[in-house]
Design a protein around this motif. Structure first.
Motif, PDB file in Angstrom:
ATOM      1  N   LYS A  99     -11.619   2.429  15.697  1.00 39.64           N
ATOM      2  CA  LYS A  99     -11.121   1.276  14.943  1.00 39.64           C
ATOM      3  C   LYS A  99     -11.238   1.623  13.459  1.00 39.64           C
ATOM      4  CE  LYS A  99     -12.391  -2.773  16.469  1.00 39.64           C
ATOM      5  NZ  LYS A  99     -11.142  -3.436  16.904  1.00 39.64           N
ATOM      6  N   VAL A 100     -10.114   1.552  12.737  1.00 38.32           N
ATOM      7  CA  VAL A 100     -10.075   2.056  11.360  1.00 38.32           C
ATOM      8  C   VAL A 100      -9.470   1.019  10.417  1.00 38.32           C
ATOM      9  CG1 VAL A 100      -9.200   3.883   9.842  1.00 38.32           C
ATOM     10  CG2 VAL A 100      -9.828   4.426  12.209  1.00 38.32           C
ATOM     11  N   LEU A 101     -10.149   0.776   9.310  1.00 42.07           N
ATOM     12  CA  LEU A 101      -9.606  -0.049   8.228  1.00 42.07           C
ATOM     13  C   LEU A 101      -8.772   0.850   7.322  1.00 42.07           C
ATOM     14  CD1 LEU A 101      -9.443  -2.590   6.369  1.00 42.07           C
ATOM     15  CD2 LEU A 101     -11.583  -1.795   5.319  1.00 42.07           C
ATOM     16  N   VAL A 102      -7.497   0.500   7.149  1.00 40.03           N
ATOM     17  CA  VAL A 102      -6.588   1.256   6.294  1.00 40.03           C
ATOM     18  C   VAL A 102      -6.159   0.349   5.149  1.00 40.03           C
ATOM     19  CG1 VAL A 102      -4.393   2.489   6.155  1.00 40.03           C
ATOM     20  CG2 VAL A 102      -5.763   2.617   8.248  1.00 40.03           C
ATOM     21  N   GLY A 103      -6.238   0.855   3.912  1.00 34.09           N
ATOM     22  CA  GLY A 103      -5.835   0.046   2.765  1.00 34.09           C
ATOM     23  C   GLY A 103      -5.198   0.878   1.674  1.00 34.09           C
ATOM     24  N   PHE A 104      -4.302   0.251   0.913  1.00 34.23           N
ATOM     25  CA  PHE A 104      -3.731   0.905  -0.258  1.00 34.23           C
ATOM     26  C   PHE A 104      -3.502  -0.119  -1.358  1.00 34.23           C
ATOM     27  CE2 PHE A 104       0.135  -0.345   2.021  1.00 34.23           C
ATOM     28  CZ  PHE A 104       0.992  -0.770   1.005  1.00 34.23           C
ATOM     29  N   ILE A 105      -3.315   0.367  -2.578  1.00 31.56           N
ATOM     30  CA  ILE A 105      -3.135  -0.485  -3.754  1.00 31.56           C
ATOM     31  C   ILE A 105      -1.793  -0.160  -4.386  1.00 31.56           C
ATOM     32  CG2 ILE A 105      -4.085  -1.202  -5.978  1.00 31.56           C
ATOM     33  CD1 ILE A 105      -6.316   0.682  -3.589  1.00 31.56           C
ATOM     34  N   SER A 106      -0.993  -1.180  -4.645  1.00 28.32           N
ATOM     35  CA  SER A 106       0.315  -0.970  -5.265  1.00 28.32           C
ATOM     36  C   SER A 106       0.161  -0.780  -6.771  1.00 28.32           C
ATOM     37  CB  SER A 106       1.231  -2.159  -4.990  1.00 28.32           C
ATOM     38  OG  SER A 106       0.836  -3.280  -5.769  1.00 28.32           O
ATOM     39  N   THR A 107       1.256  -0.399  -7.428  1.00 27.37           N
ATOM     40  CA  THR A 107       1.221  -0.241  -8.892  1.00 27.37           C
ATOM     41  C   THR A 107       1.116  -1.592  -9.591  1.00 27.37           C
ATOM     42  OG1 THR A 107       3.654  -0.194  -8.965  1.00 27.37           O
ATOM     43  CG2 THR A 107       2.509   1.931  -8.848  1.00 27.37           C
ATOM     44  N   SER A 108       1.295  -2.687  -8.841  1.00 30.51           N
ATOM     45  CA  SER A 108       1.075  -4.031  -9.389  1.00 30.51           C
ATOM     46  C   SER A 108      -0.365  -4.482  -9.178  1.00 30.51           C
ATOM     47  CB  SER A 108       2.031  -5.034  -8.722  1.00 30.51           C
ATOM     48  OG  SER A 108       3.379  -4.671  -8.931  1.00 30.51           O
ATOM     49  N   ASN A 109      -1.200  -3.555  -8.687  1.00 31.47           N
ATOM     50  CA  ASN A 109      -2.621  -3.801  -8.450  1.00 31.47           C
ATOM     51  C   ASN A 109      -2.867  -4.794  -7.317  1.00 31.47           C
ATOM     52  OD1 ASN A 109      -5.069  -2.705  -9.336  1.00 31.47           O
ATOM     53  ND2 ASN A 109      -5.627  -4.581 -10.404  1.00 31.47           N
ATOM     54  N   VAL A 110      -1.952  -4.811  -6.346  1.00 30.16           N
ATOM     55  CA  VAL A 110      -2.126  -5.640  -5.156  1.00 30.16           C
ATOM     56  C   VAL A 110      -2.703  -4.764  -4.041  1.00 30.16           C
ATOM     57  CG1 VAL A 110      -0.990  -7.083  -3.433  1.00 30.16           C
ATOM     58  CG2 VAL A 110      -0.203  -7.119  -5.811  1.00 30.16           C
ATOM     59  N   TYR A 111      -3.725  -5.266  -3.383  1.00 25.38           N
ATOM     60  CA  TYR A 111      -4.420  -4.528  -2.323  1.00 25.38           C
ATOM     61  C   TYR A 111      -3.912  -4.991  -0.966  1.00 25.38           C
ATOM     62  CZ  TYR A 111      -8.359  -3.453   0.829  1.00 25.38           C
ATOM     63  OH  TYR A 111      -9.147  -3.038   1.879  1.00 25.38           O
ATOM     64  N   TYR A 112      -3.426  -4.034  -0.159  1.00 22.49           N
ATOM     65  CA  TYR A 112      -2.946  -4.309   1.188  1.00 22.49           C
ATOM     66  C   TYR A 112      -3.850  -3.583   2.184  1.00 22.49           C
ATOM     67  CZ  TYR A 112       1.312  -5.602  -1.360  1.00 22.49           C
ATOM     68  OH  TYR A 112       2.209  -6.178  -2.220  1.00 22.49           O
ATOM     69  N   SER A 113      -4.277  -4.265   3.256  1.00 14.29           N
ATOM     70  CA  SER A 113      -5.173  -3.607   4.212  1.00 14.29           C
ATOM     71  C   SER A 113      -5.076  -4.264   5.576  1.00 14.29           C
ATOM     72  CB  SER A 113      -6.625  -3.665   3.717  1.00 14.29           C
ATOM     73  OG  SER A 113      -7.105  -5.001   3.742  1.00 14.29           O
ATOM     74  N   LYS A 114      -5.508  -3.520   6.591  1.00 14.12           N
ATOM     75  CA  LYS A 114      -5.543  -4.046   7.956  1.00 14.12           C
ATOM     76  C   LYS A 114      -6.462  -3.162   8.796  1.00 14.12           C
ATOM     77  CE  LYS A 114      -2.474  -5.657  11.682  1.00 14.12           C
ATOM     78  NZ  LYS A 114      -2.856  -7.076  11.562  1.00 14.12           N
ATOM     79  N   VAL A 115      -7.207  -3.777   9.694  1.00 11.42           N
ATOM     80  CA  VAL A 115      -8.009  -3.036  10.669  1.00 11.42           C
ATOM     81  C   VAL A 115      -7.103  -2.694  11.849  1.00 11.42           C
ATOM     82  CG1 VAL A 115      -9.955  -3.122  12.256  1.00 11.42           C
ATOM     83  CG2 VAL A 115     -10.177  -4.100   9.957  1.00 11.42           C
TER      84      VAL A 115
END
Length: 226
Positions: free
Chosen positions: A132-148
């Motif tokens: 089970k892995v949490l994956v996340g990234f940050i856009s150039t607008s500084n918005v954080y997207y993530s999901k387990v």
């Protein structure tokens, strides 16, 4: 010729000029199609420099150039991040040269983190093979997207964006990732910032992170062997 006709004529020639420019310059900003079946990389070449690697002579190409067995073995997770990355890129798999793709196997110990990083030359797609892995990234607008994500789930990281993966399950985890580049590159933020060679001056890092230089020195000491 009236004004309306003149505008139409000018517009027509403008479109025509644009099409001519596009036709003759498009090879400058896109990858050309391959001109042969394959171009197995000659990693030992020293006389030719280009965006990629020169081709081996076809007479020296063998079946082994097109097969990679590096993913059968678990990566070494005995490090400060608890992660082991096995790279199947052109440096370890010369048959990928000019094909515009590569893959990684990423192994996680319990609690292990593939640290914040980016791939300057590729979009990344991945699938959870185990755990089970949490994956996340940050856009150039500084918005954080993530999901387990669970086993069998897939994710995508847009090209160049800062991202991470963390094992949040009770045991080990494995993911397989793919890239639309034979050598996507990786800018690993902790080691890039705190273990560069030569070092980034402490006062620069202290100002950037609004921290005392003693804090910067403490962080650098932890990444000396990362």
């Amino acid at each position: 010729m009236d004004v309306k006709s003149s505008i139409k004529t000018s517009f027509f020639f403008l479109i025509l000029l644009f099409c001519v420019i596009l036709f003759f310059t498009s090879p400058c900003y896109s990858d050309p199609d391959q001109l042969q079946d394959f171009c197995v990389a000659d990693l030992n070449a020293t006389t030719t420099f280009l965006n990629g690697f020169p081709c081996k002579p076809v007479s020296q190409v063998s079946s082994s150039d097109f097969f990679f067995v590096g993913f059968h073995k678990e990566g070494d997770t005995n490090n400060i991040f608890g992660v082991g990355v096995t790279a199947g890129n052109v440096l370890s798999f010369p048959g990928l040269n000019t094909l515009g793709l590569s893959m990684n196997r990423v192994d996680f110990s319990p609690g292990g983190v593939n640290p914040l990083h980016s791939h300057p030359r590729a979009t990344e797609a991945g699938i959870i093979i185990m755990g089970k892995v949490l994956v996340g990234f940050i856009s150039t607008s500084n918005v954080y997207y993530s999901k387990v994500l669970d086993e069998g789930n897939m994710f995508v990281i847009p090209k160049g964006l800062v991202h991470f993966q963390k094992n949040v399950g009770p045991g080990k985890a494995i993911i397989l990732t793919s890239f639309n580049s034979q050598l996507p590159g990786a800018v690993v933020l902790p080691t890039t910032l705190f273990a560069s060679n030569p070092e980034i001056p402490n006062d620069v890092l202290a100002t950037n992170f609004q921290a005392d230089e003693t804090v910067i020195n403490s962080i650098k000491s932890k990444f000396g062997s990362a």
